[in-house]
Design an enzyme around this catalytic site. Structure first.
Site, PDB file in Angstrom:
ATOM      1  CG  ASP A  36      -1.949   1.106   1.181  1.00  0.00           C
ATOM      2  OD1 ASP A  36      -3.031   0.860   0.626  1.00  0.00           O
ATOM      3  OD2 ASP A  36      -1.677   2.209   1.686  1.00  0.00           O
TER       4      ASP A  36
ATOM      5  CG  ASN B 126      -4.697  11.374  -5.496  1.00  0.00           C
ATOM      6  OD1 ASN B 126      -4.065  11.485  -6.541  1.00  0.00           O
ATOM      7  ND2 ASN B 126      -5.312  10.262  -5.145  1.00  0.00           N
TER       8      ASN B 126
ATOM      9  CG  HIS C 161      -7.288  13.117  -8.547  1.00  0.00           C
ATOM     10  ND1 HIS C 161      -7.426  12.025  -7.721  1.00  0.00           N
ATOM     11  CD2 HIS C 161      -8.038  14.099  -7.993  1.00  0.00           C
ATOM     12  CE1 HIS C 161      -8.238  12.310  -6.723  1.00  0.00           C
ATOM     13  NE2 HIS C 161      -8.621  13.577  -6.855  1.00  0.00           N
TER      14      HIS C 161
ATOM     15  CG  ASP D 109      -4.624   9.032 -12.335  1.00  0.00           C
ATOM     16  OD1 ASP D 109      -5.019   8.549 -11.252  1.00  0.00           O
ATOM     17  OD2 ASP D 109      -5.382   9.612 -13.145  1.00  0.00           O
TER      18      ASP D 109
ATOM     19  CD  GLU E   4      -4.511   4.302  -1.244  1.00  0.00           C
ATOM     20  OE1 GLU E   4      -4.625   4.733  -0.095  1.00  0.00           O
ATOM     21  OE2 GLU E   4      -5.435   4.346  -2.090  1.00  0.00           O
TER      22      GLU E   4
END
Length: 327
Positions: free
Chosen positions: A204, A212, A217, A221, A247
């Site tokens: 994770d 973010n 974002h 990404d 994530e």
């Protein structure tokens, strides 16, 4: 009326009748030829092949014009024997094609059989066959097998692409959650069946929400995409990897003990930590928390393995993140 006149009249009648019969026969022949030409044009226009095969003599009796288009071979190369036909079939499918012909004799028909052929130009094509037996001969044995083979290559390619799209994560192009767990379940069953070890890893990204919120974002990404690429290149060839949500990513190591999987997880930790992302004029670095577990005798199913890996990962979070916890 004289005898000669009567005879001449009867002869004229017979000739007239024979002429009419001849004209009728010629008209029938022309209609038959017209139907044959129409049938030939229809067979030539469709992407299919009509064939007939004599099981006893092992000879091809008929191949429609579609053979040249589908098989990519000239008319002069038409196979007249089963061996010639099988030579055009993909080597891995030849036993199936031959065995299914015998099955047609037993069942009388097969609605669909799909197999691959190799065209004359080397292209690989998929065919779908519907075939059935003709009437038995005088000995009660069916001899003639007739089939209609259709080129379904485009359909198979579309099905394959749809299946691929259904199994990958659209952003990272790694396995999605459903596909990963389906594959992992099969590996777990194999490990149970053969008594081989298995290791499971959850990974994770630390503080991903902050990335973010701070950088947007688009940067988030990019982080997910490059992390997935990094994992794929770092893991071993037979390992499974996928994005299972947000994530969070997972990896499964077949035939791998916990102590053997740990160096792989450590290599992942270093590779991910070395990634750099351009964000707002600065270089962004990321860390991950990992939970690593090995298959235990009391793990009833994949859910039990996942739950222990999840607990290990959250323990890594509580201990300060950017670390690996194994249980």
């Amino acid at each position: 009326m004289s005898r000669e006149e009567v005879g001449s009249g009867q002869l004229a009648v017979r000739l007239g009748e024979e002429g009419a019969a001849l004209r009728q026969a010629q008209a029938g022949l022309r209609r038959l030829q017209a139907r044959e030409q129409l049938f030939g044009r229809l067979l030539a226009s469709v992407n299919a092949l009509l064939w007939a095969y004599d099981w006893q003599t092992r000879q091809m009796l008929y191949l429609s014009p579609g053979y040249e288009r589908i098989f990519g071979r000239p008319a002069g190369a038409l196979p007249d024997a089963l061996a010639d036909w099988l030579a055009c079939v993909h080597p891995d499918d030849r036993d199936y094609v031959l065995g299914s012909l015998g099955e047609v004799l037993d069942k009388g028909a097969i609605e669909r059989r799909e197999y691959r052929i190799v065209r004359g130009d080397g292209q690989l094509r998929w065919l779908s066959d519907k075939c059935y037996c003709g009437d038995p001969d005088e000995d009660g044995r069916a001899r003639i097998i007739v089939g209609l083979a259709e080129d379904i290559t485009e359909r198979r390619q579309l099905e394959s692409e749809l299946q691929r799209l259904a199994s990958i994560d659209g952003l990272t192009h790694s396995s999605n959650r459903r596909h990963f767990f389906e594959c992992a379940q099969r590996e777990l069953q194999l490990a149970r069946q053969y008594g081989t070890p298995l290791a499971f890893l959850l990974l994770d990204i630390d503080n991903f929400k902050r990335i973010n919120d701070t950088h947007g974002h688009q940067v988030g990404d990019q982080v997910l995409q490059r992390l997935a690429d990094c994992c794929v290149t770092t893991l071993r060839g037979g390992d499974l990897f996928g994005r299972i949500g947000g994530e969070e990513f997972a990896a499964l190591f077949p035939r791998c003990r916990l102590e053997q999987a740990l160096p792989i997880a450590e290599r992942l930790q270093r590779s991910i930590g070395a990634l750099g992302f351009a964000a707002g004029g600065e270089t962004l670095r990321i860390t991950v928390s990992q939970g690593l577990v090995g298959l235990e005798p009391d793990d009833a199913d994949l859910g039990a393995l996942y739950a222990r890996a999840d607990a290990a990962m959250y323990q890594a979070k509580r201990q300060g993140r950017n670390r690996i916890v194994r249980l």
